[in-house]
Design an enzyme around this catalytic site. Structure first.
Site, PDB file in Angstrom:
ATOM      1  N   ASP A 585       0.774  -1.248   0.000  1.00 34.88           N
ATOM      2  CA  ASP A 585       0.000   0.000   0.000  1.00 34.88           C
ATOM      3  C   ASP A 585       0.805   1.297   0.000  1.00 34.88           C
ATOM      4  O   ASP A 585       0.668   2.130  -0.877  1.00 34.88           O
ATOM      5  CB  ASP A 585      -0.947   0.016   1.205  1.00 34.88           C
ATOM      6  CG  ASP A 585      -1.882  -1.184   1.233  1.00 34.88           C
ATOM      7  OD1 ASP A 585      -1.670  -2.124   0.433  1.00 34.88           O
ATOM      8  OD2 ASP A 585      -2.810  -1.185   2.042  1.00 34.88           O
ATOM      9  N   GLU A 782       0.391 -10.176  11.642  1.00 31.99           N
ATOM     10  CA  GLU A 782       0.344  -9.718  10.257  1.00 31.99           C
ATOM     11  C   GLU A 782       1.737  -9.370   9.747  1.00 31.99           C
ATOM     12  O   GLU A 782       2.100  -9.649   8.615  1.00 31.99           O
ATOM     13  CB  GLU A 782      -0.569  -8.480  10.179  1.00 31.99           C
ATOM     14  CG  GLU A 782      -0.758  -7.918   8.783  1.00 31.99           C
ATOM     15  CD  GLU A 782      -1.744  -6.756   8.755  1.00 31.99           C
ATOM     16  OE1 GLU A 782      -2.201  -6.323   9.838  1.00 31.99           O
ATOM     17  OE2 GLU A 782      -2.059  -6.286   7.651  1.00 31.99           O
TER      18      GLU A 782
END
Ligand SMILES: *[C@@H]1O[C@H](CO)[C@@H](O)[C@H](O)[C@H]1NC(C)=O
Length: 812
Positions: A585, A782
């Site tokens: 991102d 994550e």
């Protein structure tokens, strides 16, 4: 019981014989599962609208714990840990949930029982014990079942206004499930709160099973928790009023926090409530047709499935005995658990999604390319399609990145999930892949995030819900296809390419579950494998052509010099600060410009082309194969011509300045590694050494915990959202390890020794840190901190972080 629509069912369907043994086929074997992985325990069949079940629980040690009723996996619940410790999609599994705020460790056991023609039966045992036996432990559990769509569900047990003593049973039927019974039975040694203030007022209710039958609007069943809790809370607060002046204080919460023991007319949702003190256990049986299950089914079935999970683990992703021998047992339980939670995290989703066909950023509007294939000039239709709107409902069986934070389908993650699932059960991975392939639309597009239905949407902020048909995502699904072909080749013509590549002594041949084991049909039968590849080839090609058409980059407009005049790529849909479509991102890039060229997309397209070449070659599409060979060559050449910076000695994005001159945008990090990560550079390419040096440099990407996403020396390191600006991500480390293992450490070349060294050290760093963090925190995460290796952000993240299992077993 009135089941008026029973006449809709085929007659033969009612003659249902239960028998032990195997399921008739995968449609049957995979029908039931914990396919609501967003819940701690939510079973449903792989049918668009059907029986939905869920478990919830709250402590009854006080009146306030009910406000934190556990149901959906919420990080805010603060569970110490929760994970399937064993799970296999064909057999079932065991999940352990540690909830120390309520002083309970809860175990959910789920056992699938083949038989009949409607996906078989199942049994679940829900049991718990106090974490600290010295502390108070009181709990209430509610299991609900609701019928959506065509079908019915009725309570069979006679209603009793103070609750039911003994088993409680429901019958139901639907076109897909046919007739079934759902029965709840208590375990042998349960204890209940029987004393305390006012207990005499409640003797008729203590120790019984409470229930309610409610009518929900179709489509609202996913909100069952709120409706059920309202029933309990309203009833309790009314009753509590009469004790408010009592000098003895209020009654024990377990006396009052109870369902009302009513069944409303036309109910399609039933909740069954248990209240316990101390250790407890109860069973839920779902009996299809004439099947008869009992607690003995679970008593013998669960230990057998735990053993069978262990055997399969040993056959598919074992812990090498020489890897940290003193920790083998702990590593094994870690690896079994993260694999099980990946498999237990597979969900079935059905519903509409939001699509905006007209959306485009200004730098994308200048595109000379037409996104849609349509040449019919239907301008009016196109205008009508602008703006976000609901698309047709779709169905998807998919693994999920994180049960708590991302319980839905993600294209970017899914290819990595399927590498792992395919190692375990190739048929299951192909079944999931097929569902994704079915989402490829007529233009060749697949939305990168699959947010199907209201329940899935409820977990996504509004600004991220809309999907746009010219936005892509890394085509990671191709990894699953490449992997499948490698396995087919290994079965067919002896050793696979991967097997041949390696003679360093690190080599472990591709292994699978033994021939004939469930989940191996597409390898055991070459015809089936071939038929599968043929069936997906058409949509794959459409998908590939869509990428080449819609994500093309510009070469000649900016006087760029390259051997191929066509192969260059650019992600559409970026914003000033983000390229969400790339999957990384906030990774630094140049300013948005129609003339940008993106290195990672170029590399993914090289990988996609290689996969298409493999598939075409395998199924005998020789003309196509020849053209893929050409494109692959062109991409590899243009990687050097367009993306290699001689000055920086690295691969970079390219952009265009105010004078319309092309220049390189170079940020050391994951982006720079793509030509190596995807094994696009030959082992003797002179550029391999520079990339390996960058990886191994502690001032740049190397850390004792794995490879960092951005160089430690980069001015933006750790800045802003700090999502892909330093933190360590599993998939990129896995890809790097795989490329080293299969290519650069395996093949002769000037950098082979260096690649072998990096491989060995990196593998150890990444495993040791993830394992250490798992032991420290109870979770896999994550991402991991670039400076101290600590787990960060969503957890449990048993999507691609579970690849640690494959790294341990050296399966790439
Ligand atoms: C699987 O088995 C069921 C029941 O025997 C049958 O109706 C169905 O057609 C089969 N499906 C496939 C894909 O073979």
């Amino acid at each position: 019981m009135q089941l008026f629509w029973l006449s809709l069912l085929p007659l033969g369907a009612l003659a249902n014989q239960a028998h032990s043994g195997q399921f008739a086929n995968d449609t049957q074997a995979l029908l039931w599962g914990p396919y609501r992985p967003n819940l701690y325990f939510g079973l449903r069949p792989r049918v668009p609208q059907s029986l939905m079940t869920g478990l919830m629980w709250f402590g009854t040690q006080d009146y306030s714990s009910i406000s934190q009723t556990r149901h959906a996996c919420e990080t805010g619940d603060g569970l110490d840990s929760y994970s399937w410790t064993e799970y296999d999609a064909r057999e079932g599994g065991v999940q352990v949930l540690k909830d120390s705020k309520n002083n309970y460790e809860i175990t959910t056991e789920f056992l699938k029982v083949p038989g009949g023609e409607h996906g078989g039966s199942w049994a679940a045992r829900i049991k718990g014990k106090p974490i600290d036996p010295k502390l108070r432990a009181q709990i209430s559990l509610v299991f609900y079942a609701g019928m959506e769509g065509l079908g019915g569900l009725d309570m069979d047990t006679e209603e009793a206004e103070t609750g039911v003593e003994g088993p409680i049973e429901f019958t139901g039927a639907s076109p897909e499930l046919d007739e079934f019974r759902l029965r709840f039975e208590d375990g042998p040694n349960n204890d209940f709160v029987e004393d305390g203030p006012h207990h005499a007022d409640f003797t008729s209710r203590i120790g019984k099973t409470h229930y309610v039958g409610l009518r929900m609007q179709p489509g609202n069943l996913w909100q069952a928790k709120e409706t059920i809790l309202q029933n309990i809370i309203k009833q309790a607060s009314d009753a509590l009023g009469s004790y408010k002046d009592s000098p003895a204080g209020p009654p024990d919460p377990s006396f009052l926090l109870q369902l009302t023991d009513d069944v409303y007319h036309g109910s399609n949702l039933y909740a069954v409530q248990k209240l316990y003190r101390g250790e407890f256990s109860f069973d839920v049986f779902y009996e299809s047709g004439n099947a008869k299950l009992s607690s003995a089914t679970l008593d013998s079935g669960v230990p057998a499935l735990v053993e069978s999970y262990h055997q399969r683990f040993q056959n598919t992703i074992p812990i090498p005995p020489n890897y940290n021998p003193s920790k083998t047992e702990a590593l094994e339980s870690f690896s079994k658990s993260i694999t099980a939670n990946l498999l237990g995290g597979i969900g079935y989703f059905y519903g509409t999604s939001i699509v905006d066909k007209g959306f485009a950023h200004e730098w994308d509007q200048e595109d000379e390319f037409d996104f849609s294939r349509s040449t019919s000039g239907e301008d009016d239709d196109e205008a009508e399609e602008k703006g976000a709107r609901l698309a047709e409902p779709r169905a998807l069986l998919t693994a999920t990145p994180s049960r708590s934070f991302f319980p839905r389908g993600f294209y970017w993650d899914e290819g990595f999930h399927l590498m792992h699932i395919g190692q375990w059960d190739i048929d299951l991975s192909l079944e999931i892949l097929k569902d994704w392939i079915n989402l490829i639309d007529a233009d060749g597009w697949v939305a990168r995030e699959q947010i199907l239905g209201e329940e899935a949407r409820s977990r996504v902020p509004a600004e991220f819900q809309t999907q746009v048909p010219n936005f892509a995502n890394p085509p990671t699904l191709m990894m699953a296809i490449t992997d499948f072909i490698a396995r087919l080749k290994a079965r067919g013509d002896g050793p696979s390419d991967a097997d041949l590549g390696m003679d360093t002594g690190m080599q472990v041949p591709l292994s699978d579950a033994p021939a004939g084991a469930p989940g191996n049909q597409h390898l055991d039968s070459p015809e089936l494998g071939m038929a599968y590849l043929k069936s997906i080839y058409g949509p794959l090609k459409r998908h590939y052509d869509w990428f080449r058409r819609t994500q093309r980059g510009q070469i000649k407009q900016y006087a760029r010099k390259s051997r191929s005049r066509t192969e260059a790529y650019r992600w559409r849909g970026r914003s000033q600060m983000h390229v969400l479509t790339s999957g990384m991102d906030d990774y630094p890039r140049g300013p948005p410009h129609a003339g940008e060229l993106h290195l990672d997309l170029m590399s993914w397209m090289g990988y996609f082309t290689k996969t298409m070449k493999d598939v075409a070659g395998f199924i005998g599409e020789t003309d196509d194969e020849a053209s893929f060979v050409e494109i692959e060559k062109a991409i590899v050449q243009n990687l050097d011509d367009l993306h290699w910076s001689e000055e920086e000695q690295m691969y970079c994005d390219a952009n265009v300045d105010d004078d319309e001159e092309s220049y390189h945008v170079c940020h050391k990090g994951y982006l720079s590694l793509f030509p190596v990560m995807l094994s696009l550079l030959p082992a003797d390419s002179p550029h391999v050494g520079a990339i390996l040096d960058m990886i191994r440099d502690p001032d740049h990407l190397w850390s004792p915990y794995g490879i960092r996403s951005l160089s430690l020396s980069h001015p933006e390191f750790g800045q802003g959202e700090d999502y892909w600006k330093g933190p360590i991500w599993m998939p990129m480390n896995y890809l790097t390890l795989g490329a080293l293992y299969k290519t650069y450490a395996a093949q002769d070349g000037p950098y082979r020794a260096q690649a072998q060294e990096i491989y060995t050290e990196l593998r150890k760093n990444i495993i040791d840190n993830i394992f250490k963090e798992y032991e420290r925190t109870g979770y896999v995460w994550e991402q991991y901190d670039a400076l101290d290796g600590h787990g960060r952000r969503s957890h449990p993240f048993t999507g691609w972080t579970s690849l640690a299992s494959l790294i341990l077993a050296e399966k790439y």
